[in-house]
Design a protein around this motif. Structure first.
Motif, PDB file in Angstrom:
ATOM      1  N   SER A  56      44.888  37.139  39.223  1.00 27.12           N
ATOM      2  CA  SER A  56      43.557  37.027  39.822  1.00 27.12           C
ATOM      3  C   SER A  56      43.074  38.442  40.134  1.00 27.12           C
ATOM      4  O   SER A  56      43.865  39.375  40.197  1.00 27.12           O
ATOM      5  CB  SER A  56      43.588  36.176  41.096  1.00 27.12           C
ATOM      6  OG  SER A  56      44.373  36.808  42.085  1.00 27.12           O
ATOM      7  N   ASP A  58      40.191  40.694  42.661  1.00 26.33           N
ATOM      8  CA  ASP A  58      39.302  40.609  43.815  1.00 26.33           C
ATOM      9  C   ASP A  58      37.922  41.140  43.423  1.00 26.33           C
ATOM     10  O   ASP A  58      37.697  41.589  42.289  1.00 26.33           O
ATOM     11  CB  ASP A  58      39.875  41.362  45.014  1.00 26.33           C
ATOM     12  CG  ASP A  58      40.072  42.852  44.756  1.00 26.33           C
ATOM     13  OD1 ASP A  58      39.518  43.388  43.766  1.00 26.33           O
ATOM     14  OD2 ASP A  58      40.782  43.484  45.554  1.00 26.33           O
ATOM     15  N   PHE A  82      30.487  37.274  41.790  1.00 24.00           N
ATOM     16  CA  PHE A  82      31.906  36.987  41.990  1.00 24.00           C
ATOM     17  C   PHE A  82      32.090  35.672  42.730  1.00 24.00           C
ATOM     18  O   PHE A  82      32.907  34.831  42.345  1.00 24.00           O
ATOM     19  CB  PHE A  82      32.569  38.140  42.778  1.00 24.00           C
ATOM     20  CG  PHE A  82      34.040  37.974  42.943  1.00 24.00           C
ATOM     21  CD1 PHE A  82      34.919  38.256  41.909  1.00 24.00           C
ATOM     22  CD2 PHE A  82      34.573  37.528  44.150  1.00 24.00           C
ATOM     23  CE1 PHE A  82      36.285  38.100  42.061  1.00 24.00           C
ATOM     24  CE2 PHE A  82      35.938  37.370  44.312  1.00 24.00           C
ATOM     25  CZ  PHE A  82      36.794  37.652  43.262  1.00 24.00           C
ATOM     26  N   ASP A  83      31.321  35.467  43.786  1.00 29.62           N
ATOM     27  CA  ASP A  83      31.415  34.223  44.564  1.00 29.62           C
ATOM     28  C   ASP A  83      31.064  33.009  43.692  1.00 29.62           C
ATOM     29  O   ASP A  83      31.688  31.953  43.819  1.00 29.62           O
ATOM     30  CB  ASP A  83      30.494  34.260  45.777  1.00 29.62           C
ATOM     31  CG  ASP A  83      30.979  35.234  46.840  1.00 29.62           C
ATOM     32  OD1 ASP A  83      32.152  35.655  46.794  1.00 29.62           O
ATOM     33  OD2 ASP A  83      30.142  35.600  47.713  1.00 29.62           O
ATOM     34  N   ASP A  86      34.071  32.515  41.292  1.00 31.22           N
ATOM     35  CA  ASP A  86      35.366  32.273  41.938  1.00 31.22           C
ATOM     36  C   ASP A  86      35.566  30.848  42.316  1.00 31.22           C
ATOM     37  O   ASP A  86      35.115  30.033  42.784  1.00 31.22           O
ATOM     38  CB  ASP A  86      35.497  33.191  43.159  1.00 31.22           C
ATOM     39  CG  ASP A  86      36.914  33.138  43.740  1.00 31.22           C
ATOM     40  OD1 ASP A  86      37.864  32.875  42.998  1.00 31.22           O
ATOM     41  OD2 ASP A  86      37.025  33.399  44.942  1.00 31.22           O
TER      42      ASP A  86
END
Length: 86
Positions: A56, A58, A82-83, A86
């Motif tokens: 994964s 970040d 990203f949010d 994810d």
């Protein structure tokens, strides 16, 4: 003569179907090979950014990945993307 013409047409039609089938199979195999190469390429790219080998990344590593590919976004936009992913 008519029988020969009929035989020729039948043979020609059969050959045409065989060639079409072979071409379809070749296209499918090539598409699968391309998809596999793309998957392997993305795995290699991902592994460069997965520095801790956790499978994964970040948001910071994601921002670096985007930047390497020419997407210079401000941190707020990077975080939103990203949010969403994810």
């Amino acid at each position: 003569k008519k029988s020969q013409d009929d035989d020729f047409r039948a043979s020609s039609s059969s050959l045409s179907l065989s060639l079409r089938g072979a071409l379809t199979q070749l296209r499918d195999e090539e598409a699968a090979a391309v998809a596999e190469r793309q998957r392997q390429n993305w795995e290699r790219i991902f592994s460069v950014f997965d520095v801790d080998e956790s499978n994964s990344i970040d948001a910071g590593a994601f921002a670096k990945l985007l930047n390497k590919f020419g997407c210079d976004l401000d941190p707020t936009h990077v975080q939103k993307i990203f949010d969403h992913l994810d």
